[in-house]
Write a protein that holds these residues in place. Sequence first.
Motif, mmCIF file in Angstrom:
data_model
loop_
_atom_site.group_PDB
_atom_site.id
_atom_site.type_symbol
_atom_site.label_atom_id
_atom_site.label_comp_id
_atom_site.label_asym_id
_atom_site.label_seq_id
_atom_site.Cartn_x
_atom_site.Cartn_y
_atom_site.Cartn_z
ATOM 1 N N ASP A 1 -58.962 -37.241 -25.781
ATOM 2 C CA ASP A 1 -59.468 -37.984 -24.615
ATOM 3 C C ASP A 1 -58.326 -38.345 -23.664
ATOM 4 O OD1 ASP A 1 -61.951 -37.883 -25.854
ATOM 5 O OD2 ASP A 1 -61.901 -39.970 -26.532
ATOM 6 N N THR A 2 -57.216 -38.816 -24.241
ATOM 7 C CA THR A 2 -56.065 -39.202 -23.424
ATOM 8 C C THR A 2 -55.517 -37.998 -22.664
ATOM 9 O OG1 THR A 2 -55.501 -40.962 -24.983
ATOM 10 C CG2 THR A 2 -53.762 -40.232 -23.489
ATOM 11 N N LEU A 3 -55.377 -36.877 -23.353
ATOM 12 C CA LEU A 3 -54.897 -35.662 -22.700
ATOM 13 C C LEU A 3 -55.824 -35.247 -21.563
ATOM 14 C CD1 LEU A 3 -53.691 -33.414 -25.675
ATOM 15 C CD2 LEU A 3 -52.300 -34.284 -23.791
ATOM 16 N N ALA A 4 -57.138 -35.308 -21.798
ATOM 17 C CA ALA A 4 -58.096 -34.919 -20.765
ATOM 18 C C ALA A 4 -57.990 -35.830 -19.553
ATOM 19 C CB ALA A 4 -59.515 -34.956 -21.332
ATOM 20 N N ALA A 5 -57.939 -37.141 -19.779
ATOM 21 C CA ALA A 5 -57.876 -38.088 -18.672
ATOM 22 C C ALA A 5 -56.587 -37.922 -17.870
ATOM 23 C CB ALA A 5 -57.995 -39.519 -19.203
ATOM 24 N N VAL A 6 -55.471 -37.828 -18.562
ATOM 25 C CA VAL A 6 -54.186 -37.717 -17.872
ATOM 26 C C VAL A 6 -54.068 -36.373 -17.149
ATOM 27 C CG1 VAL A 6 -51.699 -37.516 -18.263
ATOM 28 C CG2 VAL A 6 -52.981 -39.361 -19.341
ATOM 29 N N SER A 7 -54.473 -35.295 -17.796
ATOM 30 C CA SER A 7 -54.325 -33.959 -17.215
ATOM 31 C C SER A 7 -55.199 -33.762 -15.987
ATOM 32 C CB SER A 7 -54.662 -32.892 -18.259
ATOM 33 O OG SER A 7 -53.769 -32.951 -19.344
ATOM 34 N N ARG A 8 -56.403 -34.299 -16.028
ATOM 35 C CA ARG A 8 -57.361 -34.023 -14.958
ATOM 36 C C ARG A 8 -57.426 -35.098 -13.876
ATOM 37 N NH1 ARG A 8 -62.784 -32.270 -17.918
ATOM 38 N NH2 ARG A 8 -63.488 -32.309 -15.738
ATOM 39 N N LEU A 9 -56.934 -36.298 -14.177
ATOM 40 C CA LEU A 9 -57.081 -37.392 -13.218
ATOM 41 C C LEU A 9 -55.760 -37.835 -12.596
ATOM 42 C CD1 LEU A 9 -59.628 -39.585 -15.221
ATOM 43 C CD2 LEU A 9 -60.131 -37.977 -13.364
ATOM 44 N N THR A 10 -54.642 -37.294 -13.080
ATOM 45 C CA THR A 10 -53.341 -37.680 -12.527
ATOM 46 C C THR A 10 -52.497 -36.444 -12.251
ATOM 47 O OG1 THR A 10 -52.111 -37.852 -14.625
ATOM 48 C CG2 THR A 10 -53.415 -39.765 -13.968
#
Length: 249
Positions: free
Chosen positions: A82-91
Amino acid sequence: MAETKFLETAQGRRLAYHKSEGTGPTIVFLGGLKSDMEGTKAVHLEAWARARGQSFLRFDYSGHGESSGEFTDGCIGDWHEDTLAAVSRLTAGPLIIVGSSMGGWQALLLARVMPERMAGMVTIAAAPDFTEDGYWASFSDQQKSDLETVGHVELPSDYMEPYVITKRMIEDGRQRLVLRTPLKLPFPVRFLQGTADTAVSTETAVGLLNHASGQDMQLLLVKDADHRFSDGPCLGLIEQAVRDVIGGT
């Protein structure tokens, strides 16, 4: 208040998040076990970042807050995804990661797989490897047996309803340990820890400091601060730590 947005991950999970646009580096807040992005520290830090005109992201892991899924179905690896997805796609660009409790473990996992984007890290009562060194190490023979036969055990919490700890969480945690192998943190790091914390010990904080390697790493022990670390003085210390790792005022 800004409306909650949602991100669909490759694993089919729906993550709730709030993103404030601004200049970089982006501050990303990673919450603790069974916490959510509406907690005092996350909301306070978002307002502080917005006042500085700095980009900020907070989100709920799956099984937490407004995100999809049940807590008892999740594990450290799921929340890492989840953390990887949020950081990769939102920042984009450099990151300042602020991790609280289990979020401290998540911050260290993120730094291991995405070192090129790390500009700095602040942890608050970081709890790396707690499924093994905290839960499993303290389980009685009966609890270990229940984990095998029932599939979970319930542990009391000083802060909320009992934690349901599943066999999957324990077994997955063993695949995510960060204190058994070299832990390189080649960027500014500030570890914050309260001496009255009953969930994470000062020995854990000192052990993390001694194990990790880096050129700019400090541990601040705060007398009588508890695991929440969210009263006015503690919030001020979090702000100062973030300023320190950014290198500004």
